[in-house]
Design an enzyme around this catalytic site. Sequence first.
Site, mmCIF file in Angstrom:
data_model
loop_
_atom_site.group_PDB
_atom_site.id
_atom_site.type_symbol
_atom_site.label_atom_id
_atom_site.label_comp_id
_atom_site.label_asym_id
_atom_site.label_seq_id
_atom_site.Cartn_x
_atom_site.Cartn_y
_atom_site.Cartn_z
ATOM 1 N N TYR A 6 3.257 12.700 -2.423
ATOM 2 C CA TYR A 6 3.140 12.117 -1.304
ATOM 3 C C TYR A 6 3.976 12.443 0.130
ATOM 4 O O TYR A 6 5.490 12.532 -0.224
ATOM 5 C CB TYR A 6 3.388 10.619 -1.303
ATOM 6 C CG TYR A 6 2.776 10.724 -2.042
ATOM 7 C CD1 TYR A 6 1.523 10.769 -3.202
ATOM 8 C CD2 TYR A 6 2.854 8.776 -2.746
ATOM 9 C CE1 TYR A 6 -0.060 9.984 -3.840
ATOM 10 C CE2 TYR A 6 2.215 8.111 -3.693
ATOM 11 C CZ TYR A 6 1.343 8.360 -4.327
ATOM 12 O OH TYR A 6 -0.065 8.218 -5.124
ATOM 13 N N PRO A 58 -6.578 -0.179 -2.993
ATOM 14 C CA PRO A 58 -7.858 -1.348 -3.961
ATOM 15 C C PRO A 58 -8.486 -2.430 -2.763
ATOM 16 O O PRO A 58 -9.723 -3.399 -2.488
ATOM 17 C CB PRO A 58 -6.262 -2.846 -4.344
ATOM 18 C CG PRO A 58 -5.353 -1.946 -2.982
ATOM 19 C CD PRO A 58 -5.651 -0.645 -3.149
ATOM 20 N N GLN A 61 -9.323 2.262 0.786
ATOM 21 C CA GLN A 61 -8.873 2.553 2.252
ATOM 22 C C GLN A 61 -9.526 2.568 4.110
ATOM 23 O O GLN A 61 -9.506 2.548 4.631
ATOM 24 C CB GLN A 61 -9.023 3.764 2.257
ATOM 25 C CG GLN A 61 -9.240 4.619 0.746
ATOM 26 C CD GLN A 61 -9.043 6.468 0.837
ATOM 27 O OE1 GLN A 61 -9.507 7.189 1.912
ATOM 28 N NE2 GLN A 61 -9.061 6.975 -0.646
ATOM 29 N N GLY A 62 -9.343 0.543 3.607
ATOM 30 C CA GLY A 62 -9.442 0.105 4.829
ATOM 31 C C GLY A 62 -10.809 -0.334 4.979
ATOM 32 O O GLY A 62 -11.194 -1.658 5.899
ATOM 33 N N LEU A 82 -12.773 -2.090 3.457
ATOM 34 C CA LEU A 82 -13.551 -3.622 2.651
ATOM 35 C C LEU A 82 -12.279 -4.608 3.336
ATOM 36 O O LEU A 82 -12.066 -5.869 3.480
ATOM 37 C CB LEU A 82 -12.686 -4.251 1.059
ATOM 38 C CG LEU A 82 -13.618 -3.240 0.563
ATOM 39 C CD1 LEU A 82 -13.056 -3.140 -1.050
ATOM 40 C CD2 LEU A 82 -15.586 -3.959 0.328
ATOM 41 N N THR A 83 -11.952 -4.253 4.535
ATOM 42 C CA THR A 83 -10.418 -5.273 5.561
ATOM 43 C C THR A 83 -11.154 -6.536 6.709
ATOM 44 O O THR A 83 -11.106 -6.431 7.176
ATOM 45 C CB THR A 83 -9.482 -4.237 5.841
ATOM 46 O OG1 THR A 83 -10.218 -3.448 6.790
ATOM 47 C CG2 THR A 83 -8.828 -3.511 5.187
ATOM 48 N N GLY A 84 -12.688 -4.993 6.925
ATOM 49 C CA GLY A 84 -13.400 -5.892 7.887
ATOM 50 C C GLY A 84 -13.088 -5.139 8.838
ATOM 51 O O GLY A 84 -13.468 -5.809 10.867
ATOM 52 N N LYS A 85 -11.953 -4.740 9.130
ATOM 53 C CA LYS A 85 -11.809 -3.237 10.394
ATOM 54 C C LYS A 85 -12.755 -2.452 11.231
ATOM 55 O O LYS A 85 -12.875 -2.813 12.058
ATOM 56 C CB LYS A 85 -10.682 -2.922 10.577
ATOM 57 C CG LYS A 85 -9.800 -2.543 11.043
ATOM 58 C CD LYS A 85 -8.617 -1.360 10.905
ATOM 59 C CE LYS A 85 -8.390 -0.871 11.918
ATOM 60 N NZ LYS A 85 -6.588 0.229 11.390
#
Length: 369
Positions: free
Chosen positions: A100, A256, A259-260, A262-265
């Site tokens: 990383y 989980p 990668q964003g 599912l955040t609603g963003k």
Amino acid sequence: MALHFSSACFSNFGRSTVPAVRAAASDQGGVAVKTAEEEKVKLGGSELKVTKLGIGAWSWGDTSYWNNFDWDDRKLKAAKNAFDTSIDCGLTFFDTAEVYGSRMSLGAISSETLLGRFIKERKERNPDVDVAVATKYAALPWRLGRKSVISALKDSLCRLELSSVDLYQLHWPGIWGNEGYIDGLADAVEQGLVKAVGVSNYSEKRLRDAYDQLKKRGIPLASNQVNYSLIYRLPEENGVKSACDELGITLIAYSPLAQGALTGKYTPNNTPSGPRGSIYTPKFMTKLQPLINRIKDIGEGYGKSPTQVVLNWLIAQENVVPIPGARNAEQAKEFAGAVGWKLSNEEVEELRSMASEIKPVIGFPVEKL
């Protein structure tokens, strides 16, 4: 590209536990006060305890996938604030890897180096802070034998400025030499360089083989870190989740939040930037919207965000520790709100049912090795 491996430097930090107070909703709808220590869970059959939700440090220093191919002082400060806020909120389990942010992955600065720096600075202010560190060995084709695992681990410890880490994992299966890598993990435990060992991106068969090999050395396989989210449930379908449950191996869920996605963003008109944009396309985000809307509705009933609902869904699967990536303090604080409460069984199954109607995105090729 040339790679230089050394194992010359170590620095010791004392480890002791300071129980931070957290609030958790009780079954009766009241509020029961728990400490972060009480909310910790064991990783598999090891003695290592970590918080129910950890923090992934993949994005720290990375410029090949995250951060729009750029790293600067502003992003460095944001990562540092994410670390400190996580600690303040009782989330003390951090996952990184030698690749990383490193030169071998065309990054700007090693995530291990940053995490080690953040820990050192925090301990200067609060010597008793307890941080659980997980990192990973890259099974590169030219790395052969058990000694390569110890050599790479010592390099990681040097970058982290630690004398040992809590969890050391094989980042992916090697093209060859896997038995040697497993022996290297066992050697690391016996040499006192790690508390527990795990694997990542391992199929059911490889997982069982690794478990059996370590068992012969009297060492438990603590974890298998795989891509797992509400809309990427391959571990449920390929036998990995059931094997983890059967063998007493904790499943650590990376990505989980998809990668964003599912955040609603994000929406069909506002998709993720960078490489994620080619995965979570406007077409895919359109299909995802009904699920996102239902996640929002459920969250409103608990006073929780979509992010918190999705992470809680994973925790509800049991024997799962999600590690969302926190790039700033706001994200870290939001992640902390995913623990201390629980979705109903009906809500868990409703979300799974809705998600099953969506064709999942493609995972990482290493899962097929």
